[in-house]
Design a protein around this motif. Structure first.
Motif, short mmCIF file in Angstrom:
data_model
loop_
_atom_site.label_atom_id
_atom_site.label_comp_id
_atom_site.label_asym_id
_atom_site.label_seq_id
_atom_site.Cartn_x
_atom_site.Cartn_y
_atom_site.Cartn_z
N THR A 93 4.93 1.93 7.11
CA THR A 93 4.64 2.19 5.70
C THR A 93 4.12 3.61 5.53
OG1 THR A 93 4.06 -0.14 5.43
CG2 THR A 93 3.35 1.35 3.70
N MET A 94 4.70 4.33 4.59
CA MET A 94 4.29 5.69 4.29
C MET A 94 3.89 5.78 2.81
SD MET A 94 6.60 9.17 4.19
CE MET A 94 7.20 8.92 5.84
N LYS A 95 2.71 6.31 2.55
CA LYS A 95 2.28 6.53 1.17
C LYS A 95 2.66 7.96 0.79
CE LYS A 95 -1.67 6.39 -1.91
NZ LYS A 95 -3.12 6.23 -2.00
N GLU A 97 9.10 9.94 11.17
CA GLU A 97 8.44 11.23 11.35
C GLU A 97 8.86 12.02 12.58
OE1 GLU A 97 4.30 10.94 12.53
OE2 GLU A 97 4.57 8.82 12.98
N THR A 156 5.05 3.91 -2.27
CA THR A 156 5.06 3.56 -0.86
C THR A 156 6.50 3.43 -0.40
OG1 THR A 156 2.96 2.40 -1.05
CG2 THR A 156 4.36 1.81 0.82
N THR A 177 2.90 13.84 1.52
CA THR A 177 2.89 12.55 2.23
C THR A 177 1.54 12.36 2.89
OG1 THR A 177 3.88 13.62 4.14
CG2 THR A 177 5.36 12.46 2.66
N ASN A 178 1.14 11.13 2.96
CA ASN A 178 -0.14 10.78 3.54
C ASN A 178 0.04 9.95 4.79
OD1 ASN A 178 -1.55 12.18 1.63
ND2 ASN A 178 -2.29 10.42 0.53
N THR A 179 -0.73 8.94 4.90
CA THR A 179 -0.82 8.10 6.09
C THR A 179 0.44 7.28 6.32
OG1 THR A 179 -3.17 7.89 5.62
CG2 THR A 179 -2.25 6.34 7.19
N ILE A 180 0.82 7.17 7.59
CA ILE A 180 1.89 6.26 8.00
C ILE A 180 1.23 5.19 8.85
CG2 ILE A 180 4.02 6.00 9.32
CD1 ILE A 180 4.59 8.94 8.78
N GLU A 181 1.53 3.92 8.53
CA GLU A 181 0.99 2.80 9.30
C GLU A 181 2.15 2.01 9.90
OE1 GLU A 181 -1.62 0.32 7.02
OE2 GLU A 181 -2.70 2.03 6.20
N TYR A 182 2.00 1.61 11.16
CA TYR A 182 3.00 0.80 11.84
C TYR A 182 2.39 -0.58 12.07
CZ TYR A 182 5.10 5.35 12.62
OH TYR A 182 5.64 6.59 12.43
N SER A 240 1.38 7.66 -6.85
CA SER A 240 1.84 7.43 -5.48
C SER A 240 2.88 6.33 -5.48
CB SER A 240 0.66 7.03 -4.59
OG SER A 240 0.17 5.76 -4.97
#
Length: 161
Positions: free
Chosen positions: A150-152, A100, A70, A131-136, A68
């Motif tokens: 952040t996108m993993k 996104e 980031t 792509t997995n989780t996006i965090e703001y 992975s």
């Protein structure tokens, strides 16, 4: 393998940013890694950061490789304070659009997810990316308060031993 994936993603993003319309063309720099201090003049920027890397024996001469990285989008919050420019939407809206944005039920081809989906093998660098989780989140990078999305990104590849 991770270095190749990072460089392939950086190249893909840089090439798209040069010809894109707003808001992704606002990106000023694409970093390898996550600098401790990003100059205000280089924001908004994207950081492509190494994550995990795993190798599993698949046979006598082939390995499964997965890992992975980031992708971090970094804004200077002060850029959005004051002014009446209609192009200055708030940083949350910018981050969502750049990471996104949807267009008729599909990811917009100028969002980061859309760009990655346009070349799911990174020109043959990997077998597939997901792509997995996006965090703001609100963060602070030393003297400059920042807003980060952040996108993993997970990748799967096969390699010879």
């Amino acid at each position: 393998m991770t270095d190749n994936v990072i460089e392939a993603i950086r190249t893909l993003l840089k090439n798209k940013i040069q010809t894109a319309t707003k808001p992704i063309n606002l990106i000023k720099k694409v970093y390898y890694g996550d600098p401790v201090l990003i100059p205000t003049a280089d924001m908004p920027s994207i950081c492509v950061i190494p994550g995990t890397n795993e190798t599993t024996a698949r046979g006598s001469r082939i390995d499964n490789r997965s890992g992975s990285i980031t992708i971090k989008l970094v804004f200077n919050i002060k850029d959005d304070i004051g002014g009446s420019d209609p192009e200055k939407i708030n940083w949350t809206q910018k981050a969502v659009k750049i990471m996104e944005e949807m267009d008729g039920g599909k990811y917009h081809n100028e969002s980061i997810i859309g760009i990655l989906r346009s070349d799911p093998t990174l020109s043959g660098t990997v077998e597939m990316i997901t792509t997995n989780t996006i965090e703001y989140t609100f963060e602070g990078k030393r003297e400059s308060p920042t807003y980060e999305a952040t996108m993993k990104v997970n990748f799967i590849g096969v390699g010879d031993r």
